[in-house]
Design a protein around this motif. Structure first.
Motif, PDB file in Angstrom:
ATOM      1  N   UNK A  67       0.809  -1.222   0.000  1.00 55.51           N
ATOM      2  CA  UNK A  67       0.000   0.000   0.000  1.00 55.51           C
ATOM      3  C   UNK A  67       0.842   1.272   0.000  1.00 55.51           C
ATOM      4  N   UNK A  68       2.095   1.157   0.422  1.00 56.07           N
ATOM      5  CA  UNK A  68       2.934   2.355   0.464  1.00 56.07           C
ATOM      6  C   UNK A  68       3.162   2.930  -0.936  1.00 56.07           C
ATOM      7  N   UNK A  69       3.122   2.092  -1.944  1.00 54.65           N
ATOM      8  CA  UNK A  69       3.373   2.580  -3.305  1.00 54.65           C
ATOM      9  C   UNK A  69       2.247   3.491  -3.809  1.00 54.65           C
ATOM     10  N   UNK A  70       0.999   3.046  -3.811  1.00 49.51           N
ATOM     11  CA  UNK A  70      -0.057   3.983  -4.246  1.00 49.51           C
ATOM     12  C   UNK A  70      -0.229   5.156  -3.272  1.00 49.51           C
ATOM     13  N   UNK A  71       0.003   4.912  -1.990  1.00 54.34           N
ATOM     14  CA  UNK A  71      -0.103   5.992  -1.016  1.00 54.34           C
ATOM     15  C   UNK A  71       0.946   7.075  -1.288  1.00 54.34           C
ATOM     16  N   UNK A  72       2.130   6.657  -1.719  1.00 51.86           N
ATOM     17  CA  UNK A  72       3.205   7.614  -2.018  1.00 51.86           C
ATOM     18  C   UNK A  72       2.811   8.563  -3.143  1.00 51.86           C
ATOM     19  N   UNK A  73       2.007   8.079  -4.069  1.00 45.96           N
ATOM     20  CA  UNK A  73       1.561   8.948  -5.170  1.00 45.96           C
ATOM     21  C   UNK A  73       0.634  10.052  -4.660  1.00 45.96           C
ATOM     22  N   UNK A  74      -0.024   9.786  -3.541  1.00 44.35           N
ATOM     23  CA  UNK A  74      -0.962  10.764  -2.991  1.00 44.35           C
ATOM     24  C   UNK A  74      -0.310  11.711  -1.983  1.00 44.35           C
ATOM     25  N   UNK A  75       0.569  11.168  -1.123  1.00 50.54           N
ATOM     26  CA  UNK A  75       1.101  11.993  -0.032  1.00 50.54           C
ATOM     27  C   UNK A  75       2.624  12.145  -0.049  1.00 50.54           C
ATOM     28  N   UNK A  76       3.298  11.465  -0.965  1.00 55.47           N
ATOM     29  CA  UNK A  76       4.754  11.534  -1.037  1.00 55.47           C
ATOM     30  C   UNK A  76       5.401  10.286  -0.466  1.00 55.47           C
ATOM     31  N   UNK A  77       6.623  10.049  -0.881  1.00 59.62           N
ATOM     32  CA  UNK A  77       7.314   8.809  -0.505  1.00 59.62           C
ATOM     33  C   UNK A  77       7.558   8.703   0.997  1.00 59.62           C
ATOM     34  N   UNK A  78       8.214   9.713   1.570  1.00 58.89           N
ATOM     35  CA  UNK A  78       8.540   9.614   2.990  1.00 58.89           C
ATOM     36  C   UNK A  78       7.308   9.551   3.886  1.00 58.89           C
ATOM     37  N   UNK A  79       6.313  10.402   3.674  1.00 57.85           N
ATOM     38  CA  UNK A  79       5.113  10.274   4.519  1.00 57.85           C
ATOM     39  C   UNK A  79       4.456   8.900   4.385  1.00 57.85           C
ATOM     40  N   UNK A  80       4.478   8.353   3.177  1.00 56.58           N
ATOM     41  CA  UNK A  80       3.898   7.037   2.963  1.00 56.58           C
ATOM     42  C   UNK A  80       4.670   5.960   3.730  1.00 56.58           C
ATOM     43  N   UNK A  81       5.977   5.959   3.574  1.00 54.46           N
ATOM     44  CA  UNK A  81       6.811   4.955   4.258  1.00 54.46           C
ATOM     45  C   UNK A  81       6.656   5.081   5.770  1.00 54.46           C
ATOM     46  N   UNK A  82       6.688   6.292   6.267  1.00 57.60           N
ATOM     47  CA  UNK A  82       6.561   6.487   7.712  1.00 57.60           C
ATOM     48  C   UNK A  82       5.177   6.082   8.219  1.00 57.60           C
ATOM     49  N   UNK A  83       4.149   6.296   7.413  1.00 57.55           N
ATOM     50  CA  UNK A  83       2.793   5.902   7.809  1.00 57.55           C
ATOM     51  C   UNK A  83       2.652   4.391   7.927  1.00 57.55           C
ATOM     52  N   UNK A  84       3.117   3.667   6.906  1.00 58.60           N
ATOM     53  CA  UNK A  84       2.964   2.206   6.968  1.00 58.60           C
ATOM     54  C   UNK A  84       3.900   1.606   8.012  1.00 58.60           C
ATOM     55  N   UNK A  85       5.069   2.210   8.217  1.00 61.50           N
ATOM     56  CA  UNK A  85       5.985   1.723   9.254  1.00 61.50           C
ATOM     57  C   UNK A  85       5.359   1.903  10.630  1.00 61.50           C
TER      58      UNK A  85
END
Length: 101
Positions: A67-85
């Motif tokens: 899910x971090x991949x499509x989420x990154x398109x919406x909120x950016x790579x780092x926010x996505x990675x930090x969210x799923x982590x």
């Protein structure tokens, strides 16, 4: 001496896998970090919380990565990675690490 908590490992390996892939430009290398961590974590979760909970936590971990991949398109790579982590660490802390304490 008891084994360390799994929550920091879950979060750290998701962040570390992303960093390895990003810095080396070799995505499979980042995937290897995640795979090794997933093997270790699933064994720990199974031992500490049982097979059903281990399955839930492994699913959360792998789904977070996916899910971090499509989420990154919406909120950016780092926010996505930090969210799923964070989500994976929270699940691990609540469902596995808390049982060990």
């Amino acid at each position: 001496m008891s084994a360390p908590a799994t929550a920091p490992m879950a979060a750290g390996s998701l962040i570390g896998g992303y960093l390895v892939a990003r810095e080396t430009n070799v995505r499979p290398l980042g995937g290897a970090v995640l795979a090794v961590a997933a093997l270790y974590l699933s064994a720990r979760w199974r031992r500490d919380a049982g097979p059903r909970t281990a399955g839930v936590l492994l699913t959360t971990y792998v789904a977070g990565f996916g899910l971090s991949h499509p989420l990154a398109k919406r909120i950016g790579a780092w926010p996505s990675v930090l969210s799923v982590a964070t989500a994976s660490a929270a699940a691990s802390a609540l469902l596995s690490d808390r049982r060990r304490a």
